[in-house]
Scaffold this motif. Structure first.
Motif, mmCIF file in Angstrom:
data_model
loop_
_atom_site.group_PDB
_atom_site.id
_atom_site.type_symbol
_atom_site.label_atom_id
_atom_site.label_comp_id
_atom_site.label_asym_id
_atom_site.label_seq_id
_atom_site.Cartn_x
_atom_site.Cartn_y
_atom_site.Cartn_z
ATOM 1 N N SER A 1 0.816 -1.218 0.000
ATOM 2 C CA SER A 1 0.000 0.000 0.000
ATOM 3 C C SER A 1 0.851 1.269 0.000
ATOM 4 O O SER A 1 0.428 2.299 -0.537
ATOM 5 C CB SER A 1 -0.954 0.005 1.188
ATOM 6 O OG SER A 1 -0.245 0.061 2.410
ATOM 7 N N GLU A 2 2.049 1.218 0.561
ATOM 8 C CA GLU A 2 2.920 2.402 0.591
ATOM 9 C C GLU A 2 3.321 2.840 -0.817
ATOM 10 O O GLU A 2 3.482 4.040 -1.075
ATOM 11 C CB GLU A 2 4.159 2.137 1.431
ATOM 12 C CG GLU A 2 3.859 2.061 2.915
ATOM 13 C CD GLU A 2 5.119 1.875 3.742
ATOM 14 O OE1 GLU A 2 6.171 2.434 3.376
ATOM 15 O OE2 GLU A 2 5.032 1.168 4.752
ATOM 16 N N SER B 1 0.418 4.781 -2.205
ATOM 17 C CA SER B 1 0.360 6.105 -1.568
ATOM 18 C C SER B 1 1.398 7.044 -2.159
ATOM 19 O O SER B 1 1.107 8.215 -2.431
ATOM 20 C CB SER B 1 0.602 5.984 -0.053
ATOM 21 O OG SER B 1 -0.493 5.406 0.583
ATOM 22 N N GLU C 1 -5.521 -1.646 2.800
ATOM 23 C CA GLU C 1 -5.347 -1.245 4.199
ATOM 24 C C GLU C 1 -6.545 -0.394 4.628
ATOM 25 O O GLU C 1 -6.485 0.831 4.617
ATOM 26 C CB GLU C 1 -4.044 -0.448 4.303
ATOM 27 C CG GLU C 1 -3.542 -0.216 5.675
ATOM 28 C CD GLU C 1 -2.237 0.580 5.675
ATOM 29 O OE1 GLU C 1 -2.014 1.242 6.693
ATOM 30 O OE2 GLU C 1 -1.477 0.562 4.691
ATOM 31 N N ASN D 1 -6.425 3.008 6.763
ATOM 32 C CA ASN D 1 -5.413 4.005 6.398
ATOM 33 C C ASN D 1 -6.033 5.403 6.406
ATOM 34 O O ASN D 1 -6.733 5.795 5.470
ATOM 35 C CB ASN D 1 -4.806 3.672 5.039
ATOM 36 C CG ASN D 1 -3.622 4.546 4.707
ATOM 37 O OD1 ASN D 1 -3.743 5.758 4.632
ATOM 38 N ND2 ASN D 1 -2.477 3.923 4.494
#
Length: 92
Positions: free
Chosen positions: A22-23, A26, A52, A55
């Protein structure tokens, strides 16, 4: 702009190699925002939320971009001490 374009290429390759991180989504969403491509940023924030569901940043950023009370409500639920989330919701 060239740095953003290179970052976009690198992040897209990294996502291909690790689509459950997920990073990476992002980070790519932030690059899309720098390039003034909000619909692409929204897509990446949506992917972050799928990966996530708790988040805060993804709900907050997507809520601001979409002007979505629902997303901003969720952001506030996840982080009730974030004054910026209340301000964003008030401005929708």
């Amino acid at each position: 702009m060239a740095d953003n374009t290179k970052a976009l290429i690198d992040l897209s390759k990294a996502i291909t190699l690790n689509p459950s991180d997920s990073e990476l989504y992002s980070a790519r969403a932030a690059v899309y925002m720098n390039l003034d491509l909000p619909s692409k940023a929204i897509g990446d924030y949506t992917q972050v939320i799928l990966l996530e569901p708790s988040n805060f940043e993804a709900f907050f950023q997507r809520g601001k971009l979409n002007r979505s009370i629902t997303d901003l409500d969720m952001a506030i639920q996840l982080n009730p001490n974030c004054a910026s989330a209340y301000l964003a919701r008030a401005n929708v």
